[in-house]
Design a protein around this motif. Structure first.
Motif, mmCIF file in Angstrom:
data_model
loop_
_atom_site.group_PDB
_atom_site.id
_atom_site.type_symbol
_atom_site.label_atom_id
_atom_site.label_comp_id
_atom_site.label_asym_id
_atom_site.label_seq_id
_atom_site.Cartn_x
_atom_site.Cartn_y
_atom_site.Cartn_z
ATOM 1 N N PRO A 293 0.942 -1.201 0.058
ATOM 2 C CA PRO A 293 -0.048 -0.099 -0.067
ATOM 3 C C PRO A 293 0.849 1.373 0.107
ATOM 4 N N ASN A 294 0.475 2.202 -1.053
ATOM 5 C CA ASN A 294 1.136 3.439 -0.927
ATOM 6 C C ASN A 294 0.896 4.604 -0.145
ATOM 7 N N GLU A 295 -0.390 4.450 -0.077
ATOM 8 C CA GLU A 295 -1.006 5.604 1.028
ATOM 9 C C GLU A 295 -0.756 6.818 0.584
ATOM 10 N N ASN A 296 -1.068 6.976 -0.910
ATOM 11 C CA ASN A 296 -0.977 8.248 -1.599
ATOM 12 C C ASN A 296 0.480 8.769 -1.357
ATOM 13 N N GLY A 297 1.491 7.969 -1.147
ATOM 14 C CA GLY A 297 2.741 8.619 -1.216
ATOM 15 C C GLY A 297 2.980 9.347 0.154
ATOM 16 N N LYS A 298 2.590 9.156 1.299
ATOM 17 C CA LYS A 298 2.475 9.823 2.200
ATOM 18 C C LYS A 298 4.004 9.160 3.160
ATOM 19 N N LYS A 299 4.627 10.124 3.931
ATOM 20 C CA LYS A 299 5.963 9.730 4.471
ATOM 21 C C LYS A 299 5.426 8.485 5.490
ATOM 22 N N GLY A 300 6.473 7.422 5.653
ATOM 23 C CA GLY A 300 6.237 6.270 6.267
ATOM 24 C C GLY A 300 5.559 5.365 5.915
ATOM 25 N N SER A 301 4.754 5.539 4.793
ATOM 26 C CA SER A 301 3.916 4.565 4.216
ATOM 27 C C SER A 301 4.158 3.072 4.184
ATOM 28 N N ASN A 302 3.305 2.338 4.181
ATOM 29 C CA ASN A 302 3.553 0.832 3.980
ATOM 30 C C ASN A 302 4.748 0.625 2.919
ATOM 31 N N TYR A 303 4.672 1.218 1.638
ATOM 32 C CA TYR A 303 5.460 1.052 0.659
ATOM 33 C C TYR A 303 6.876 1.382 1.097
ATOM 34 N N GLU A 304 6.887 2.523 1.759
ATOM 35 C CA GLU A 304 8.324 3.031 2.103
ATOM 36 C C GLU A 304 9.054 2.050 3.118
ATOM 37 N N VAL A 305 8.195 1.306 4.167
ATOM 38 C CA VAL A 305 8.399 0.480 5.185
ATOM 39 C C VAL A 305 8.976 -0.822 4.453
ATOM 40 N N ALA A 306 8.295 -1.176 3.547
ATOM 41 C CA ALA A 306 8.485 -2.425 2.679
ATOM 42 C C ALA A 306 10.056 -2.188 1.882
ATOM 43 N N VAL A 307 10.163 -1.200 1.205
ATOM 44 C CA VAL A 307 11.244 -0.796 0.524
ATOM 45 C C VAL A 307 12.527 -1.073 1.346
ATOM 46 N N GLU A 308 12.412 -0.159 2.687
ATOM 47 C CA GLU A 308 13.590 -0.274 3.607
ATOM 48 C C GLU A 308 13.685 -2.018 4.079
ATOM 49 N N THR A 309 12.812 -2.765 4.151
ATOM 50 C CA THR A 309 12.793 -3.993 4.781
ATOM 51 C C THR A 309 13.439 -4.643 3.576
ATOM 52 N N ALA A 310 13.193 -4.654 2.496
ATOM 53 C CA ALA A 310 13.724 -5.336 1.292
ATOM 54 C C ALA A 310 15.206 -5.174 1.189
ATOM 55 N N LYS A 311 15.558 -3.846 1.217
ATOM 56 C CA LYS A 311 17.167 -3.383 1.310
ATOM 57 C C LYS A 311 17.703 -4.146 2.592
ATOM 58 N N ASP A 312 17.266 -4.092 3.752
ATOM 59 C CA ASP A 312 17.636 -4.536 5.195
ATOM 60 C C ASP A 312 18.088 -6.135 4.680
ATOM 61 N N ILE A 313 16.920 -6.720 4.307
ATOM 62 C CA ILE A 313 17.213 -8.213 4.154
ATOM 63 C C ILE A 313 17.926 -8.800 2.910
ATOM 64 N N GLY A 314 17.991 -7.964 2.078
ATOM 65 C CA GLY A 314 18.897 -8.211 0.765
ATOM 66 C C GLY A 314 18.208 -9.140 -0.244
ATOM 67 N N THR A 315 17.093 -8.690 -0.497
ATOM 68 C CA THR A 315 16.175 -9.369 -1.324
ATOM 69 C C THR A 315 16.302 -8.854 -2.803
ATOM 70 N N ASP A 316 16.051 -9.576 -3.516
ATOM 71 C CA ASP A 316 15.740 -9.369 -5.122
ATOM 72 C C ASP A 316 14.260 -9.111 -5.503
ATOM 73 N N MET A 317 13.373 -9.139 -4.573
ATOM 74 C CA MET A 317 12.109 -9.102 -4.610
ATOM 75 C C MET A 317 11.836 -7.413 -5.263
ATOM 76 N N ILE A 318 11.003 -7.192 -6.365
ATOM 77 C CA ILE A 318 10.727 -6.018 -6.302
ATOM 78 C C ILE A 318 9.195 -5.429 -5.623
ATOM 79 N N ILE A 319 9.572 -4.260 -4.986
ATOM 80 C CA ILE A 319 8.391 -3.721 -4.281
ATOM 81 C C ILE A 319 7.573 -2.835 -5.151
ATOM 82 N N VAL A 320 6.418 -3.042 -5.189
ATOM 83 C CA VAL A 320 5.499 -2.155 -6.245
ATOM 84 C C VAL A 320 4.344 -1.594 -5.267
#
Length: 338
Positions: A293-320
């Motif tokens: 969920p992008n939450e209309n681009g708001k700061k700290g959105s689900n999307y932003e947290v998901a992107v940070e998590t993907a980087k942290d665990i080193g996944t190749d999964m594309i976050i959309v």
């Protein structure tokens, strides 16, 4: 003596282990759950089969004990939650279960509605009445109504919306009596309740938390079996799986696609809790794409947290990022066949 010493040491260790595992603490612990392939739970009668897979993601929540409490100190994806973050104030186990099952049922109905409308298929939406999520202690309804009851009429009058129900109740005076017709499991009951002024809302009422109860009838029929899963967060992924079985083209294009987010009848995608833990769960199950969920681009959105998590665990999964059902479809249409 040595034997007695070893026995004593073993007994002490056993007591410590039992204490760590079973002594409850006033917290919950949440952690990554599973990513489950949806075509194992959802079947559109005479629907199309597809090569790719859509998956819902879950988190696991349990009452904290000493052991799980300690794990939260060393594993960032084990998270300590206060009781108020999981339960409503004064909510019983029964009320919590009823609320979670209602949210799951409602997410399924919304998903069917969205998928059929996007696929240009006809559906019928029927209002069944009012669904009770909880009953206030010491209220007029306490001991008469139960969580999970469906109110189908008040004084013989049916209502299509929760607002119609509350407006009717609040048009009356404290001390007035009403006849409430309810469906409870296989029974139809009529109960008499005396209204009173509720301090919590400053209006006349009976003391229940309610939501609208609707039923979706579709052709072809959709069968969904998720008895062990509660909550609303799988709505988006339900809608994508149903839509994929309704249309001839495989919108998954052979990919393994996970994600999360609530879905409204209009196709809007809403935020959920535990997005970081769901990214971890999806990665462990080999997902290649994750809708957040992008939450209309708001700061700290689900999307932003998901992107940070993907980087942290080193996944190749594309976050959309997605704000609605159409965002997910547009992304999938841009993919090349695998």
């Amino acid at each position: 003596m040595r034997r007695n010493g070893r026995l004593l040491l073993f007994s002490i260790i056993l007591i410590i282990v039992l204490f760590a595992n079973f002594y409850p603490l006033p917290y919950y612990v949440s952690r990554p759950g599973l990513a489950k392939v949806l075509d194992e739970f959802i079947e559109v009668e005479s629907g199309y089969e597809n090569d790719g897979k859509f998956m819902l993601t879950t988190i696991r929540i349990g009452k904290a004990n000493v052991l799980t409490y300690l794990i939260t100190k060393v594993n960032k994806y084990y998270q300590l939650e206060p009781l108020t973050a999981i339960r409503l104030e004064n909510e019983t186990d029964e009320e919590y279960t009823v609320r979670q099952l209602y949210y799951m049922e409602n997410s399924q109905e919304n998903a069917i509605q969205v998928a059929f409308e996007k696929a240009d298929k006809e559906i019928e939406v029927h209002m069944n009445g009012i669904y009770i999520l909880s009953v206030m202690e010491d209220s007029p309804a306490d001991g008469i109504l139960q969580p999970g009851d469906r109110i189908t009429a008040i004084d013989g009058n049916s209502f299509d919306t929760a607002k119609g129900f509350t407006d009717y109740i609040q048009s009356k005076e404290a001390g007035d009596k009403i006849e409430v017709t309810i469906h409870r499991k296989e029974q139809v009951l009529t109960e008499t309740i005396t209204l009173q002024l509720l301090d919590e809302i400053g209006k006349t009422g009976i003391g229940i938390t309610l939501v609208e109860d609707k039923e979706i009838k579709s052709d072809p029929k959709v069968n969904i079996n998720t008895d062990e899963i509660g909550g609303p967060s799988a709505g988006l992924m339900f809608s994508l799986e149903i839509y994929n079985q309704l249309v001839e083209a495989d919108i998954s294009k052979g990919y393994i696609i996970a994600g999360t987010g609530t879905i409204s009848p209009e196709g809007k995608v809403g935020p959920i809790g535990g997005i970081d833990q769901k990214v971890v769960a999806a990665d462990k199950e080999g997902a290649e794409i994750f809708f957040a969920p992008n939450e209309n681009g708001k700061k700290g959105s689900n999307y932003e947290v998901a992107v940070e998590t993907a980087k942290d665990i080193g996944t190749d999964m594309i976050i959309v990022p997605v704000d609605d059902f159409d965002d997910a479809i547009e992304f999938l249409q841009s993919l090349e066949e695998k």
